[in-house]
Scaffold this active site. Structure first.
Site, PDB file in Angstrom:
ATOM      1  N   ASP A   8       0.809  -1.091   0.024  1.00  0.00           N
ATOM      2  CA  ASP A   8       0.037  -0.089  -0.209  1.00  0.00           C
ATOM      3  C   ASP A   8       0.745   1.375  -0.111  1.00  0.00           C
ATOM      4  O   ASP A   8       1.463   1.750   0.964  1.00  0.00           O
ATOM      5  CB  ASP A   8      -0.912   0.002   1.231  1.00  0.00           C
ATOM      6  CG  ASP A   8      -1.661   1.380   1.065  1.00  0.00           C
ATOM      7  OD1 ASP A   8      -2.422   1.628   0.125  1.00  0.00           O
ATOM      8  OD2 ASP A   8      -1.877   1.912   2.240  1.00  0.00           O
ATOM      9  N   GLU A  67      -1.160  -1.794  -4.716  1.00  0.00           N
ATOM     10  CA  GLU A  67      -2.513  -0.806  -4.864  1.00  0.00           C
ATOM     11  C   GLU A  67      -2.230   0.152  -5.959  1.00  0.00           C
ATOM     12  O   GLU A  67      -1.280   0.996  -6.087  1.00  0.00           O
ATOM     13  CB  GLU A  67      -2.911  -0.048  -3.748  1.00  0.00           C
ATOM     14  CG  GLU A  67      -4.384   0.587  -3.695  1.00  0.00           C
ATOM     15  CD  GLU A  67      -4.685   1.131  -2.516  1.00  0.00           C
ATOM     16  OE1 GLU A  67      -5.502   2.240  -2.374  1.00  0.00           O
ATOM     17  OE2 GLU A  67      -4.682   0.669  -1.345  1.00  0.00           O
ATOM     18  N   ASP A 139      -2.452   1.156   7.222  1.00  0.00           N
ATOM     19  CA  ASP A 139      -1.698   0.869   5.906  1.00  0.00           C
ATOM     20  C   ASP A 139      -1.147  -0.434   5.821  1.00  0.00           C
ATOM     21  O   ASP A 139      -1.277  -1.114   4.725  1.00  0.00           O
ATOM     22  CB  ASP A 139      -0.388   1.780   6.009  1.00  0.00           C
ATOM     23  CG  ASP A 139      -0.926   3.413   5.959  1.00  0.00           C
ATOM     24  OD1 ASP A 139      -1.512   3.775   4.863  1.00  0.00           O
ATOM     25  OD2 ASP A 139      -0.283   4.170   6.973  1.00  0.00           O
TER      26      ASP A 139
END
Length: 181
Positions: A8, A67, A139
Site C-alpha cells: 500500500d 494498489e 496501512d
C-alpha cells in the site's frame, strides 16, 4: 504454497503485508510499515525502495500486488504518491517479482465485498480472514488486503485456465468422436 507480498504505497508511510497461500487457505506471515521520516522526496523514495528490497529479500515472496494510484484532489499529492508507488514497484521488479496491480475498489470488493468500504471495515475483515488477534495498523491492513485480493484473483485465474483447458479438451473430443462416426 506461495508467499504473496502486498504493498500500500504512501510517500510518508508505505504499508506492506505478506501472506502464505496454500490452496484456498491464507495464513498471515508479516505486516508493517516503511516510514520515511524525512522531508526530502528523493530520500523518501530511497527509503521506500530499500525497505521493500529488504523485506522481499528476508521473506522471499514469489508474487506481488500493489494498489494502483487513485486520482487525488491535490495534483502534488498524486504525484508524490505515484513516485512512492514507483519506488516500491522498482524494488519488486528489481528482484524479479511480477507485479499485479489492483484498484482500491477491487481490493475492497475482494476483501470486504463492498468496493466503497472504509478503512475500519478493511481492517476488521483482514483480521477475520487471516485469523489475527490484533488489528493491524491501517496501512499494513491495506497491504494485507492487496495480498488477499491477489490470492483470490490468482486462484480465480488458475481455475479459469484449468476450465479453459478442460473445455478445449472436451471440444476436441466431441469433434474427434463426431469424425469417427
Amino acid at each position: 504454497m506461495s508467499l504473496i507480498i502486498g504493498i500500500d504505497p504512501g510517500s510518508r508511510m508505505t504499508g506492506y503485508g505478506i501472506i502464505e497461500k496454500d490452496g484456498q487457505k491464507l495464513r498471515f506471515v508479516d505486516a508493517g510499515t516503511i516510514k520515511t521520516e524525512t522531508t526530502a522526496m528523493p530520500e523518501r523514495l530511497k527509503r521506500i525502495f530499500a525497505g521493500v528490497d529488504r523485506i522481499v529479500r528476508f521473506h522471499g515472496p514469489v508474487e506481488a500486488a500493489v494498489e494502483q494510484v487513485f486520482m487525488a484532489q491535490n495534483p502534488d499529492s498524486a504525484l508524490k504518491l505515484g513516485q512512492a508507488r514507483g519506488a516500491a514497484i522498482a524494488a519488486l521488479v528489481n528482484l524479479d517479482l511480477q507485479v499485479a496491480e489492483y484498484t482500491a475498489r477491487q481490493i475492497k470488493q475482494s476483501v470486504v465485498g463492498y468496493g466503497a468500504a472504509d478503512k475500519e471495515q478493511v481492517q476488521m475483515m483482514v483480521m477475520k480472514l487471516l485469523n489475527l488477534s490484533i488489528c493491524p495498523q491501517a496501512d499494513a491492513a491495506d497491504a494485507l488486503a492487496a495480498a488477499i485480493c491477489h490470492a483470490h484473483a490468482s486462484g480465480s485465474m488458475s481455475k479459469m485456465a484449468v476450465l479453459n483447458a478442460l473445455g478445449g479438451m472436451a471440444r476436441g473430443r466431441s469433434r474427434y468422436s463426431s469424425r469417427r462416426r
